[in-house]
Structures are given as C-alpha cells and as structure tokens.
Write a protein that holds these residues in place. Structure first.
Motif, PDB file in Angstrom:
ATOM      1  N   ALA A  87       0.863  -1.186   0.000  1.00  0.00           N
ATOM      2  CA  ALA A  87       0.000   0.000   0.000  1.00  0.00           C
ATOM      3  C   ALA A  87       0.898   1.233   0.000  1.00  0.00           C
ATOM      4  O   ALA A  87       1.513   1.552   1.001  1.00  0.00           O
ATOM      5  N   VAL A  88       0.963   1.917  -1.122  1.00  0.00           N
ATOM      6  CA  VAL A  88       1.851   3.087  -1.217  1.00  0.00           C
ATOM      7  C   VAL A  88       1.137   4.300  -1.790  1.00  0.00           C
ATOM      8  O   VAL A  88       1.768   5.200  -2.347  1.00  0.00           O
ATOM      9  N   GLY A  89      -0.207   4.331  -1.673  1.00  0.00           N
ATOM     10  CA  GLY A  89      -0.947   5.514  -2.107  1.00  0.00           C
ATOM     11  C   GLY A  89      -0.446   6.762  -1.410  1.00  0.00           C
ATOM     12  O   GLY A  89      -0.008   6.716  -0.257  1.00  0.00           O
ATOM     13  N   ASP A  90      -0.499   7.893  -2.107  1.00  0.00           N
ATOM     14  CA  ASP A  90       0.163   9.094  -1.600  1.00  0.00           C
ATOM     15  C   ASP A  90      -0.672   9.895  -0.603  1.00  0.00           C
ATOM     16  O   ASP A  90      -0.208  10.907  -0.077  1.00  0.00           O
ATOM     17  N   LYS A  91      -1.891   9.437  -0.302  1.00  0.00           N
ATOM     18  CA  LYS A  91      -2.679  10.114   0.728  1.00  0.00           C
ATOM     19  C   LYS A  91      -3.783   9.181   1.201  1.00  0.00           C
ATOM     20  O   LYS A  91      -4.162   8.236   0.501  1.00  0.00           O
ATOM     21  N   PRO A  92      -4.314   9.433   2.413  1.00  0.00           N
ATOM     22  CA  PRO A  92      -5.389   8.575   2.926  1.00  0.00           C
ATOM     23  C   PRO A  92      -6.566   8.540   1.962  1.00  0.00           C
ATOM     24  O   PRO A  92      -6.936   9.552   1.363  1.00  0.00           O
ATOM     25  N   GLY A  93      -7.144   7.357   1.816  1.00  0.00           N
ATOM     26  CA  GLY A  93      -8.286   7.205   0.931  1.00  0.00           C
ATOM     27  C   GLY A  93      -7.923   6.801  -0.479  1.00  0.00           C
ATOM     28  O   GLY A  93      -8.795   6.348  -1.231  1.00  0.00           O
ATOM     29  N   THR A  94      -6.662   6.978  -0.864  1.00  0.00           N
ATOM     30  CA  THR A  94      -6.233   6.528  -2.180  1.00  0.00           C
ATOM     31  C   THR A  94      -5.769   5.077  -2.091  1.00  0.00           C
ATOM     32  O   THR A  94      -5.404   4.590  -1.021  1.00  0.00           O
ATOM     33  N   ARG A  95      -5.783   4.407  -3.232  1.00  0.00           N
ATOM     34  CA  ARG A  95      -5.310   3.026  -3.288  1.00  0.00           C
ATOM     35  C   ARG A  95      -4.279   2.877  -4.393  1.00  0.00           C
ATOM     36  O   ARG A  95      -4.370   3.527  -5.432  1.00  0.00           O
ATOM     37  N   SER A  96      -3.305   2.017  -4.132  1.00  0.00           N
ATOM     38  CA  SER A  96      -2.421   1.589  -5.192  1.00  0.00           C
ATOM     39  C   SER A  96      -2.946   0.263  -5.716  1.00  0.00           C
ATOM     40  O   SER A  96      -3.784  -0.375  -5.081  1.00  0.00           O
ATOM     41  N   TYR A  97      -2.434  -0.138  -6.889  1.00  0.00           N
ATOM     42  CA  TYR A  97      -2.974  -1.335  -7.537  1.00  0.00           C
ATOM     43  C   TYR A  97      -1.855  -2.216  -8.058  1.00  0.00           C
ATOM     44  O   TYR A  97      -0.837  -1.710  -8.509  1.00  0.00           O
ATOM     45  N   PRO A  98      -2.019  -3.527  -7.892  1.00  0.00           N
ATOM     46  CA  PRO A  98      -3.234  -4.278  -7.560  1.00  0.00           C
ATOM     47  C   PRO A  98      -3.558  -4.359  -6.073  1.00  0.00           C
ATOM     48  O   PRO A  98      -4.445  -5.124  -5.685  1.00  0.00           O
ATOM     49  N   THR A  99      -2.885  -3.580  -5.241  1.00  0.00           N
ATOM     50  CA  THR A  99      -3.092  -3.639  -3.796  1.00  0.00           C
ATOM     51  C   THR A  99      -4.569  -3.546  -3.422  1.00  0.00           C
ATOM     52  O   THR A  99      -5.033  -4.239  -2.508  1.00  0.00           O
ATOM     53  N   GLY A 100      -5.305  -2.687  -4.107  1.00  0.00           N
ATOM     54  CA  GLY A 100      -6.695  -2.450  -3.755  1.00  0.00           C
ATOM     55  C   GLY A 100      -7.690  -3.401  -4.375  1.00  0.00           C
ATOM     56  O   GLY A 100      -8.891  -3.214  -4.192  1.00  0.00           O
ATOM     57  N   LEU A 101      -7.221  -4.421  -5.092  1.00  0.00           N
ATOM     58  CA  LEU A 101      -8.141  -5.340  -5.765  1.00  0.00           C
ATOM     59  C   LEU A 101      -8.497  -6.524  -4.864  1.00  0.00           C
ATOM     60  O   LEU A 101      -7.702  -6.943  -4.021  1.00  0.00           O
ATOM     61  N   PRO A 102      -9.680  -7.097  -5.031  1.00  0.00           N
ATOM     62  CA  PRO A 102     -10.092  -8.235  -4.208  1.00  0.00           C
ATOM     63  C   PRO A 102      -9.143  -9.422  -4.359  1.00  0.00           C
ATOM     64  O   PRO A 102      -8.668  -9.721  -5.459  1.00  0.00           O
ATOM     65  N   GLY A 103      -8.866 -10.079  -3.237  1.00  0.00           N
ATOM     66  CA  GLY A 103      -8.036 -11.268  -3.244  1.00  0.00           C
ATOM     67  C   GLY A 103      -6.556 -11.031  -3.116  1.00  0.00           C
ATOM     68  O   GLY A 103      -5.792 -11.968  -2.854  1.00  0.00           O
ATOM     69  N   VAL A 104      -6.117  -9.792  -3.296  1.00  0.00           N
ATOM     70  CA  VAL A 104      -4.693  -9.468  -3.188  1.00  0.00           C
ATOM     71  C   VAL A 104      -4.337  -9.252  -1.720  1.00  0.00           C
ATOM     72  O   VAL A 104      -5.104  -8.638  -0.969  1.00  0.00           O
ATOM     73  N   VAL A 105      -3.194  -9.758  -1.292  1.00  0.00           N
ATOM     74  CA  VAL A 105      -2.704  -9.496   0.062  1.00  0.00           C
ATOM     75  C   VAL A 105      -2.120  -8.083   0.064  1.00  0.00           C
ATOM     76  O   VAL A 105      -1.051  -7.833  -0.482  1.00  0.00           O
ATOM     77  N   ALA A 106      -2.846  -7.148   0.665  1.00  0.00           N
ATOM     78  CA  ALA A 106      -2.472  -5.739   0.692  1.00  0.00           C
ATOM     79  C   ALA A 106      -1.671  -5.462   1.956  1.00  0.00           C
ATOM     80  O   ALA A 106      -2.141  -5.711   3.061  1.00  0.00           O
TER      81      ALA A 106
END
Length: 391
Positions: free
Chosen positions: A188-207
């Motif tokens: 998870a390396v999104g640059d601010k709260p509420g943002t998501r990086s990908y595939p981190t934010g996808l179902p089934g991925v270990v985030a």
C-alpha cells in the motif's frame, strides 16, 4: 544503533509507487552498493527472522516472481541458478533486487543479512524502469507482467512496484493469477489517505501496510482493504550493481518493501503446507498476525506479520471469516515458549505494542522445534518438499 548508508537526496525521493534506490535518471547511472553490511542483524530482519523454520521450510519448491524493475543476479548472495532463466536480468533502479534479497538472499559468513526463504527460486520481471523517467507505472504493462508470472508457474507473485490506478487488463490479470492458485502480494503506497495503489486495492490481493521500528505506520494509504503490515523503514537489503560480489544498502526507507517480507512468509507457508490454496495462505497470514489492540487497523490491517506462527501454528478447523472493522478477529492458535521470552539480540527492545512480536522472534528456536515436530507428524522427511510448478 545501525548507521545509515549515505544516499543522495534525489535517490531517496519517492518515484511513482516505490523508492528509487539508484541515482536520478539524468545522471545516466545505476544503483550501486553502499558497501558490505557488517553490523548486527537489523530490526526488520530480527522481527521477521525465519531461520528457525529452515529445517522444514526454506522456500524450496517455490517460485517467487518479483514484478517491478528486474533483478540483478550478479550479487553473490543469490545462489547459482536461483534467479531462473527467463528473468529480466539487470536492475538499474535497484528496487527489484532489494525486494528479491529480502526474500531469497542466501546466508553468507561475511554479513548478518540473509533472506527469509533462501531456498526459493526467483523470477525477475521488469515492467517499469525509473532510469527512463517520465510518468507513473502503467497498469496495463503491470498486467502483462503479472500474466507472465502466472504463465511461468509462480506460486507467489510479489508486486514490488504497484501502479497508482487500475485498468480492466490489470483486474483480469490478477483474477486469472488468483484462479491459477498464485498468491498476489502488493504494498500500500498511495500518496494520501483514501487513495489506493494497484493491484493492492483489488479483491483477493494481500495488501500490505508498512511500519517503522516504533510500530507506527509509515505509509499514507489506508482502508479496509489492508490485510497485514511488515517493516517499511530503516531496512537492510541487497544492492544491484555488486558485479559478482557482495553488496548491500541499509538505512533504506521504503514502504513498498513491506510486501517483500509478507511474500517471504507466504513462500515459507507454501513450502511447508503445499496443500493450502492461495486464498488459505492469505487468510493464514492475516489470522496469525500480531493484532493491534483494536482489531483491524486502517493502516496496519489485521496486524504485524508473525512469521513463526504463520508457518507453524495449528489453527482451528473453523476459520470464520475475518471481519471488518470494529469486530474482534477470530481466535488464533499460536506457538508460545515454555518460559518467558528471552530478550531480542542486540539493540534496544522494540517499543509499543510491536514489542509483543519479540515473543515470536525470541522464541524462534521453540518455533523451530515445534515446526519440526509438526512436520514429522505430517509425514515430513528431509528433501520431501513440494515440486516447483515451474519445472
């Protein structure tokens, strides 16, 4: 206290979704070692030390794909043939090599640094290069890299450099990887709260979230999608550019590298428990984590990676689903020492609730004995590890 290796200011700047370990693209130079790490084992390695599990699970039989900037196999802590044919060799940026070393670096008497699963085979896949400069990592290019890892038979896919947005191609590639029983791990390396990086934010991925030695989260991305946390500051690892010798960087701050520790644990679990599906391995990692006081944390997920418990703990047969947030996590069977925990070797004890993980680190010998006992009960014999799907 471990001395931090000098890094140029521009080299420390976050670039895209990760940390540039080399030098600025304008210099037309590549990552190079700060030297050979000769100090005591760093905090992150102590926290995730898996050497006690190696008698029964060292990653043998598993293929880890490191998706990002390639791997420089010319570092002497990668064994002969460990970086498999078909890999993108060379890594000017350095992130792929650093992440691969956290998982697979083999022990060497010249340094205290070693990887978590030195028996694993490594596949380096380059889909982005910071030396070429310009723009964020492309999700469609990342999708192609994940498909390549799936086709190669990777049992664990570590996304070392995630993208800041998703795409239909990326979602399809992740879905197919999971369907093919590959575990996908992404930071998870999104640059601010509420943002998501990908595939981190996808179902089934270990985030994976990241923490520092105090136990505080160091990344900005947060949310219910986070599964687990691991070290992401003041790290030690292998450097690209070693030219056939040993070479390390240390004092590296990079939240994206937290995913490498979780991928290393996943490789060990899959090595010891090959009957588990990727989904079951992901659940086991979350259920055996050292939970924060209030259950699920939006930046640390279900808690900090506990390698010994992930490999050796026997969990209840009914794994009731992890619940989000404000609901207690399900009970977890953990391996505990017979006596009180011994102090962690070297340096000051870890502060805050993170100090609870000292039990796992200090009791690693006990975990090893328990793991061996469980292995024998499961019919394990030396050399009887699972067959590599890539062969």
């Amino acid at each position: 206290m471990t001395r931090r290796a000098p890094l140029a200011a521009a080299a420390c700047a976050a670039l895209g979704a990760g940390l540039l370990i080399g030098v600025p693209p304008a210099s037309a130079q590549c990552a190079a070692p700060a030297g050979v790490y000769r100090e005591a084992m760093g905090w992150a390695q102590r926290l995730t030390d898996a050497s006690g599990t190696w008698p029964v699970a060292d990653g043998t039989g598993q293929l880890l794909a490191v998706v990002g900037t390639g791997i420089d196999a010319a570092n002497d802590q990668f064994g002969p043939g460990q970086v498999v044919p078909g890999s993108d060799l060379g890594d000017c940026d350095g992130r792929g090599t650093f992440a691969a070393g956290i998982v697979g670096a083999r022990p060497d008497p010249a340094t205290a640094f070693a990887g978590m699963a030195p028996g694993a085979r490594l596949l380096g896949i380059r889909y982005t290069e910071t030396r070429s400069g310009g723009g964020d990592p492309d999700p469609d290019a990342l999708a192609g890299a994940i498909r390549r890892a799936t086709d190669a038979g990777a049992t664990v896919i570590l996304v070392a450099v995630p993208a800041p947005r998703t795409s239909p191609a990326l979602e399809d590639a992740v879905r197919d990887a999971l369907t093919g029983n590959a575990l996908v791990v992404s930071p998870a390396v999104g640059d601010k709260p509420g943002t998501r990086s990908y595939p981190t934010g996808l179902p089934g991925v270990v985030a994976v979230g990241a923490l520092d030695p105090s136990g505080a989260a160091v990344q900005d991305e947060s949310g219910p999608h986070l599964s687990i946390a691991a070290p992401g500051a003041d790290l030690t690892g292998l450097s690209a550019g070693a030219r056939g010798g040993l070479g390390h960087r240390w004092g590296v701050d990079g939240p994206a590298f937290s995913a490498a520790y979780v991928a290393g644990a996943a490789v060990l679990v899959r090595s010891y428990r090959p009957e588990l599906s990727a989904e079951q391995v992901a659940e086991r990692l979350a259920r055996t984590a050292s939970h924060p006081p209030n259950g699920h944390d939006p930046r640390l997920g279900w808690g900090v990676l506990n390698v010994g418990a992930a490999v050796a703990a026997e969990l209840p047969d009914d794994p009731s689903a992890l619940r989000l947030p404000d609901a207690p996590a399900p009970p977890v069977a953990t391996v505990r020492p017979a006596a009180g925990p011994a102090p962690l070797p070297d340096h000051a004890p870890l502060p805050g609730w993170l100090a609870l993980l000292g039990v796992a680190a200090a009791a690693l010998a006990v975990v090893a004995r328990t793991t061996v006992r469980l292995g024998k009960a499961r019919g394990w014999r030396p050399g009887s590890r699972s067959r590599d799907r890539s062969s």
